[in-house]
Design a protein around this motif. Structure first.
Motif, short mmCIF file in Angstrom:
data_model
loop_
_atom_site.label_atom_id
_atom_site.label_comp_id
_atom_site.label_asym_id
_atom_site.label_seq_id
_atom_site.Cartn_x
_atom_site.Cartn_y
_atom_site.Cartn_z
N VAL A 50 4.10 -10.11 56.18
CA VAL A 50 3.53 -8.76 56.27
C VAL A 50 2.11 -8.82 55.70
CG1 VAL A 50 3.74 -6.37 55.50
CG2 VAL A 50 5.79 -7.69 56.08
N GLY A 65 4.15 -12.36 46.69
CA GLY A 65 3.31 -11.30 46.15
C GLY A 65 2.99 -11.67 44.72
N ALA A 66 3.78 -11.11 43.78
CA ALA A 66 3.60 -11.48 42.36
C ALA A 66 4.68 -12.43 41.89
CB ALA A 66 3.59 -10.22 41.50
N GLY A 67 5.71 -12.67 42.71
CA GLY A 67 6.78 -13.58 42.31
C GLY A 67 7.62 -13.05 41.15
N LEU A 68 7.87 -11.74 41.14
CA LEU A 68 8.52 -11.13 39.97
C LEU A 68 9.93 -10.61 40.23
CD1 LEU A 68 5.48 -9.24 38.40
CD2 LEU A 68 6.87 -11.01 37.31
N GLU A 121 10.00 -0.04 38.04
CA GLU A 121 9.80 -0.36 36.62
C GLU A 121 9.22 -1.74 36.41
OE1 GLU A 121 13.31 0.47 34.11
OE2 GLU A 121 14.08 1.40 35.92
N THR A 135 3.62 -6.53 43.56
CA THR A 135 2.97 -5.96 44.75
C THR A 135 3.88 -4.90 45.39
OG1 THR A 135 3.88 -7.64 46.25
CG2 THR A 135 1.73 -8.12 45.25
N PRO A 138 6.14 -17.03 51.38
CA PRO A 138 5.20 -15.97 51.04
C PRO A 138 5.47 -15.41 49.66
CG PRO A 138 6.61 -15.33 52.91
CD PRO A 138 7.12 -16.61 52.39
N HIS A 169 13.37 -0.13 44.42
CA HIS A 169 13.57 1.28 44.05
C HIS A 169 12.45 1.71 43.11
CE1 HIS A 169 17.43 -1.02 44.01
NE2 HIS A 169 17.54 -0.30 45.10
N ASN A 223 7.84 -5.55 46.77
CA ASN A 223 8.90 -4.63 46.33
C ASN A 223 9.60 -4.00 47.53
OD1 ASN A 223 9.27 -1.40 45.64
ND2 ASN A 223 10.11 -2.77 44.10
C1 LIG Z 1 10.92 -6.03 33.96
C2 LIG Z 1 11.22 -5.87 35.41
C3 LIG Z 1 11.61 -4.63 35.89
C4 LIG Z 1 11.85 -4.45 37.25
N1 LIG Z 1 12.18 -3.19 37.70
C5 LIG Z 1 12.30 -2.98 39.03
C6 LIG Z 1 12.53 -1.65 39.54
O1 LIG Z 1 12.58 -0.67 38.81
N2 LIG Z 1 12.67 -1.50 40.88
C7 LIG Z 1 12.56 -2.56 41.73
O2 LIG Z 1 12.67 -2.35 42.93
N3 LIG Z 1 12.36 -3.80 41.28
C8 LIG Z 1 12.22 -4.04 39.97
N4 LIG Z 1 12.00 -5.33 39.51
C9 LIG Z 1 12.07 -6.46 40.47
C10 LIG Z 1 10.72 -6.90 41.06
O3 LIG Z 1 9.82 -7.19 40.05
C11 LIG Z 1 10.06 -5.87 41.91
O4 LIG Z 1 10.88 -5.44 42.97
C12 LIG Z 1 8.70 -6.33 42.44
O5 LIG Z 1 8.06 -5.19 42.94
C13 LIG Z 1 8.72 -7.39 43.48
O6 LIG Z 1 7.37 -7.53 43.92
P1 LIG Z 1 6.66 -8.95 43.88
O7 LIG Z 1 5.24 -8.77 44.26
O8 LIG Z 1 6.92 -9.64 42.59
O9 LIG Z 1 7.45 -9.64 45.08
P2 LIG Z 1 7.69 -11.20 45.28
O10 LIG Z 1 8.68 -11.69 44.28
O11 LIG Z 1 6.41 -11.91 45.34
O12 LIG Z 1 8.36 -11.20 46.74
C14 LIG Z 1 9.61 -10.62 47.01
C15 LIG Z 1 10.16 -11.20 48.32
O13 LIG Z 1 9.34 -10.81 49.41
C16 LIG Z 1 8.72 -11.95 50.04
N5 LIG Z 1 7.33 -11.57 50.26
C17 LIG Z 1 6.40 -11.21 49.36
N6 LIG Z 1 5.26 -10.85 49.97
C18 LIG Z 1 5.47 -11.01 51.29
C19 LIG Z 1 4.68 -10.81 52.45
N7 LIG Z 1 3.44 -10.34 52.38
N8 LIG Z 1 5.22 -11.05 53.66
C20 LIG Z 1 6.49 -11.52 53.77
N9 LIG Z 1 7.28 -11.74 52.71
C21 LIG Z 1 6.79 -11.47 51.48
C22 LIG Z 1 8.89 -13.10 49.10
O14 LIG Z 1 9.02 -14.32 49.78
C23 LIG Z 1 10.18 -12.72 48.37
O15 LIG Z 1 11.29 -13.13 49.14
C24 LIG Z 1 11.73 -5.55 38.15
C25 LIG Z 1 11.36 -6.79 37.66
C26 LIG Z 1 11.08 -6.97 36.32
C27 LIG Z 1 10.62 -8.30 35.85
#
Ligand SMILES: Cc1cc2nc3c(=O)[nH]c(=O)nc-3n(C[C@H](O)[C@H](O)[C@H](O)COP(=O)(O)OP(=O)(O)OC[C@H]3O[C@@H](n4cnc5c(N)ncnc54)[C@H](O)[C@@H]3O)c2cc1C
Length: 459
Positions: free
Chosen positions: A211, A70-73, A134, A140, A68, A150, A144
């Motif tokens: 989720v 979200g944004a892969g970030l 941040e 997503t 799964p 956080h 997060n």
């Molecule tokens: C510049 C920068 C700053 C950042 N600052 C912060 C910060 O201040 N605080 C912070 O917490 N993080 C931070 N991050 C880390 C991260 O980017 C974030 O936590 C982000 O919100 C993760 O969301 P995403 O959509 O990219 O999740 P994803 O990378 O897509 O997924 C995260 C995990 O959840 C799983 N997943 C995703 N969606 C689902 C779903 N629907 N059901 C089941 N599993 C799922 C995925 O398989 C993966 O294991 C930062 C990243 C960068 C690049």
């Protein structure tokens, strides 16, 4: 991947939303962090919860892995498949279903981004806000929360995963399940007092289910908000200052940072975000926080002058603050940070060792502490920039990350959002019965091991 499997997926979601074209798989096979690419065999983008269920049932029958996304970030490659299979990209599930103004929560689908909820609240509920990380605005909310992320309200109100009132989940065997008050009531207003099943999904990195909806708590938006800035060169003093801040426990957010470049940034900066609904509340909080720092005139100074004043204000006053100053933007440059969740007393050693590790690997250091709720612990982010175009540099970044993760565990801390090598280090150190319990939970929920397999794998 078998043609037939892809055509079955296309029957479920429509041909436009499934692909194994190399140019698309290229993107889904890597992330912006330092980990090496791994191959995704296909990608599918469901548009409804029913489609998610159908995909999961099909994958179970065919024993195809689902990752799964979200944004892969996360930067830790947690959405880059370890064992091939399909990436389940949740971005089309992007509805904000409800905002409850009185009980202050929003029910959202899994693809809703930080920016989308923020914009929606600004337009329709300007007095409310959610705790915003941040990370880039396309991250997503669900992604997060599932990694225990956080946000800017964390020191005051809790880690973002503590702000979940309820969830809707597609189990790895295809059933749809609701957790929290929404399992009993039409209101998604509370996680208590039922058995807390949310822990079966939080922190599991997508290995126990998908989720599809989530209720997240919202908080009042203050009328007044500003930063107090201080600088110091005493690493030893950090735990004492955290204790003082926790004693009054009135701040909105607190960062403690240093970085190697530019030169003026090589001090320890305290960034205290203070906010209030009335001018009186706001001014009183500022005064109380100023008094803490004034107790140490020989060791801490207010930041009142350039070159530090403007960059620090610009970087930290916004919501979200701008974190990516460590990124190396040359030629598609990269940056990854490892987050160490640490007890307060080990901060000085963790701080000094972080700088040593960066220098050992010939990388620039950037350290940033965010206070965790009530100052009981901190997240110390060690950021390592590297130029993606130079393989040797990316290798050094991976080396520094690995050494930092080992340090974190040696100091009694826990690595946050761990990439695969760090997951292995944690599992090696984990109590054997706890490991077995994790294994039993995983096998019970996901008997065919199709959910993000390889992550949290107890061998
Ligand atoms: C510049 C920068 C700053 C950042 N600052 C912060 C910060 O201040 N605080 C912070 O917490 N993080 C931070 N991050 C880390 C991260 O980017 C974030 O936590 C982000 O919100 C993760 O969301 P995403 O959509 O990219 O999740 P994803 O990378 O897509 O997924 C995260 C995990 O959840 C799983 N997943 C995703 N969606 C689902 C779903 N629907 N059901 C089941 N599993 C799922 C995925 O398989 C993966 O294991 C930062 C990243 C960068 C690049």
């Amino acid at each position: 991947m078998k043609e037939e499997f892809l055509s079955r997926l296309a029957e479920i979601v429509g041909a436009d939303y499934v692909s194994d074209r190399p140019e698309e798989l290229y993107l889904y096979s890597r992330d912006p962090g330092a980990q090496k690419p791994r191959r995704a065999d296909g990608v599918v983008m469901p548009g409804t919860v029913d489609e998610v269920q159908q995909i999961v049932r099909l994958a179970n029958r065919e024993k195809i892995a689902i990752t799964p996304m979200g944004a892969g970030l996360t930067l830790s490659a947690l959405t880059v498949p370890l064992k091939g299979g399909i990436v389940l990209d949740m971005k089309r599930l992007d509805r904000i279903i409800e905002v409850n103004q009185a009980s202050r929560y929003a029910v959202i689908e899994a693809g809703v981004t930080q920016a989308a909820l923020r914009a929606y609240l600004e337009k329709h509920h300007p007095g409310l806000q959610h705790s915003t990380p941040e990370s880039p605005p396309t991250a997503t909310i669900v992604g997060n929360i599932l990694i225990h992320g956080h946000g800017h309200l964390t020191p005051r109100y809790g880690v973002n995963s503590q702000m979940v009132n309820g969830m809707e989940v597609v189990l790895p065997t295809g059933e749809l399940c609701r957790l929290g008050s929404c399992s009993v009531s039409p209101k998604w207003f509370s996680r208590d007092p039922l058995p807390d099943l949310m822990g079966l999904f939080l922190g599991w990195l997508g290995t126990t289910g998908i989720v599809t909806k989530l209720s997240i708590q919202l908080f009042p938006k203050p009328a007044f908000r500003d930063l107090l800035l201080f600088s110091s060169d005493s690493v030893e003093l950090i735990p004492e200052i955290i204790a003082e801040l926790s004693q009054i426990n009135l701040l909105e957010n607190c960062f403690i940072i240093t970085q190697e470049k530019p030169r003026w940034a090589q001090h320890i900066f305290y960034i205290i975000v203070v906010s209030g609904q009335s001018k009186e509340e706001f001014e009183t909080k500022k005064e109380l926080h100023n008094r803490i720092f004034q107790k140490y005139p020989d060791k801490i100074l207010p930041v009142t002058e350039e070159p530090a004043l403007t960059p620090l204000r610009e970087r930290f006053l916004g919501v979200p603050p701008f974190a990516a100053t460590a990124a190396d933007f040359r030629k598609g440059g990269g940056f990854e940070y490892t987050g160490a969740i640490l007890p307060i007393e080990v901060i000085p050693q963790a701080w000094r060792s972080g700088i040593e590790i960066a220098h050992k690997y010939d990388l620039l250091y950037q350290l940033g502490i965010q206070l965790l709720p009530n100052g009981h612990s901190v997240m110390l982010a060690y950021s390592y920039p590297f130029n993606r175009a130079v393989a040797e540099e990316a290798g050094r970044a991976r080396g520094a990350l690995d050494e930092t993760n080992r340090l974190t565990l040696e100091l009694g801390g826990i690595v946050w959002k761990p990439e695969l090598p760090a997951q292995k280090l944690i599992l090696e150190k984990m109590d054997a019965n706890t490991r077995q319990l994790m294994d039993r939970i995983k096998k019970t929920l996901d008997p065919n091991d199709i959910m993000n397999p390889g992550n949290w794998e107890v061998t």
